[in-house]
Design an enzyme around this catalytic site. Structure first.
Site, mmCIF file in Angstrom:
data_model
loop_
_atom_site.group_PDB
_atom_site.id
_atom_site.type_symbol
_atom_site.label_atom_id
_atom_site.label_comp_id
_atom_site.label_asym_id
_atom_site.label_seq_id
_atom_site.Cartn_x
_atom_site.Cartn_y
_atom_site.Cartn_z
ATOM 1 N N VAL A 58 0.839 -1.205 0.000
ATOM 2 C CA VAL A 58 0.000 0.000 0.000
ATOM 3 C C VAL A 58 0.872 1.253 0.000
ATOM 4 O O VAL A 58 0.382 2.359 0.110
ATOM 5 C CB VAL A 58 -0.944 -0.002 1.234
ATOM 6 C CG1 VAL A 58 -1.860 -1.224 1.216
ATOM 7 C CG2 VAL A 58 -0.162 0.056 2.556
ATOM 8 N N HIS A 88 -4.439 -4.483 -1.798
ATOM 9 C CA HIS A 88 -4.758 -4.108 -0.412
ATOM 10 C C HIS A 88 -4.992 -2.614 -0.229
ATOM 11 O O HIS A 88 -5.048 -2.145 0.892
ATOM 12 C CB HIS A 88 -3.639 -4.592 0.541
ATOM 13 C CG HIS A 88 -3.591 -6.081 0.665
ATOM 14 N ND1 HIS A 88 -2.548 -6.763 1.289
ATOM 15 C CD2 HIS A 88 -4.457 -7.040 0.257
ATOM 16 C CE1 HIS A 88 -2.779 -8.071 1.240
ATOM 17 N NE2 HIS A 88 -3.927 -8.266 0.609
ATOM 18 N N CYS A 137 -14.779 13.463 6.473
ATOM 19 C CA CYS A 137 -15.231 13.524 5.080
ATOM 20 C C CYS A 137 -15.564 14.961 4.686
ATOM 21 O O CYS A 137 -16.246 15.671 5.430
ATOM 22 C CB CYS A 137 -16.450 12.624 4.926
ATOM 23 S SG CYS A 137 -17.122 12.617 3.256
ATOM 24 N N ASN A 192 13.305 -14.015 -2.615
ATOM 25 C CA ASN A 192 13.067 -13.778 -1.189
ATOM 26 C C ASN A 192 14.294 -14.300 -0.431
ATOM 27 O O ASN A 192 14.753 -15.412 -0.722
ATOM 28 C CB ASN A 192 11.805 -14.557 -0.750
ATOM 29 C CG ASN A 192 11.267 -14.089 0.590
ATOM 30 O OD1 ASN A 192 12.023 -13.863 1.534
ATOM 31 N ND2 ASN A 192 9.956 -13.953 0.676
ATOM 32 N N PRO A 193 14.830 -13.538 0.513
ATOM 33 C CA PRO A 193 15.976 -14.052 1.283
ATOM 34 C C PRO A 193 15.627 -15.299 2.085
ATOM 35 O O PRO A 193 16.500 -16.050 2.496
ATOM 36 C CB PRO A 193 16.330 -12.901 2.233
ATOM 37 C CG PRO A 193 15.634 -11.702 1.706
ATOM 38 C CD PRO A 193 14.461 -12.175 0.901
#
Ligand code: APR
Length: 251
Positions: free
Chosen positions: A103, A119, A149, A215-216
């Site tokens: 995000v 997401h 808002c 990915n490690p």
């Protein structure tokens, strides 16, 4: 040393559709802590304690404080060679799709398109009453604390898919379709702990795509992958680019 064998390079070069599925790990080299790694805790809360509708209902100030802190980190971070390589790949070739769990906005800032932010995005908020969406920076709502808002004055919430919440159905449908039609899926920087993204990767693989994980660490998806590169995406992705396009490495 070559990373990818000839057969895989040919599959990548001939692919009609390639999916890049990314998670928090790709932004780690930009200085954004992952959720489940070191630095993932904030004031001793885990993401699972704060990123829920219940947490927001009980203590919206605390949840906004966490998001305001994270938004500040994201704003000051810069895309790294991992984000940049994917964006460049999308510009160079047709049929390259990015589905991210992140995000943090670093993929869009690196110029990636098309992109599915599964997401949500930390720079957006949405009204808890009328569902109007706001961009916190562009709509002058980037102050700390509770935000309201501009249409109906009800409380705003981060425009994020929290634990236990439904995904945006249209984004999910598009993601399933893309994964089913892909020939290659890169799975980058995700622990695969969240089931929908993990299922998307497996769907691609069951539909015939080859899986390449960066990915490690190994993950629950690693056994399903054709290749697993144990390393950092900002280092491995530019090398893969170089092999696929036989061009100078990015960066
Ligand atoms: N390059 C590639 N991978 C990395 C790097 C790096 N430089 N550094 C860390 N990683 C890996 C870690 O080994 C780990 O497997 O990134 C993964 C990050 O895992 P998580 O923190 O669980 O992040 P992610 O999988 O994106 O989490 C999924 O959970 O909290 C929710 O909604 C949130 O989108 C998030 C989701």
């Amino acid at each position: 040393m070559e990373l990818l064998p000839k057969g895989t390079l040919e599959t990548i070069r001939n692919a009609q559709k390639i999916i890049f599925l990314t998670g928090a790990g790709i932004s780690n080299e930009s200085g954004i802590p992952t959720f489940r790694g070191e630095g993932g805790l904030w004031k001793n809360f885990r993401a699972e304690d704060l990123a829920t509708p219940e947490a927001f209902q009980n203590n919206p100030e605390l949840v906004w404080e966490w998001y305001d802190w994270r938004r500040g980190i994201c704003k000051n971070a810069e895309p790294n060679l991992g984000h940049i390589t994917i964006a460049k790949w999308q510009k160079k070739s047709k049929g390259i799709f990015l589905i991210t769990q992140n995000v943090d906005g670093l993929h869009p800032r690196s110029g990636s398109e098309p992109i599915i932010e599964l997401h949500g995005n930390i720079f957006r908020a949405r009204c808890t009453n009328c569902s109007t969406k706001f961009h916190l920076e562009q709509d002058g709502l980037n102050h700390d604390g509770l935000k309201y808002c501009q249409n109906c004055e009800s409380l705003l919430r981060p425009d994020i898919v929290w634990f236990g919440e439904e995904y945006d159905q249209s984004l999910l449908t598009k993601s399933w379709e893309l994964c089913q039609l892909s020939q290659v899926v890169f799975v980058i920087g995700t622990s695969a702990n969240v089931s929908v993204p993990a299922q998307l990767a497996l769907t691609a693989i069951r539909s015939g795509a080859i899986g390449i994980e960066i990915n490690p660490e190994t993950t629950s998806l690693s056994p399903s992958m054709k290749h697993h590169f144990q390393g950092k995406s900002g280092e491995i992705l530019p090398k893969i680019w170089k092999e696929v396009f036989e061009e100078e490495s990015i960066g």
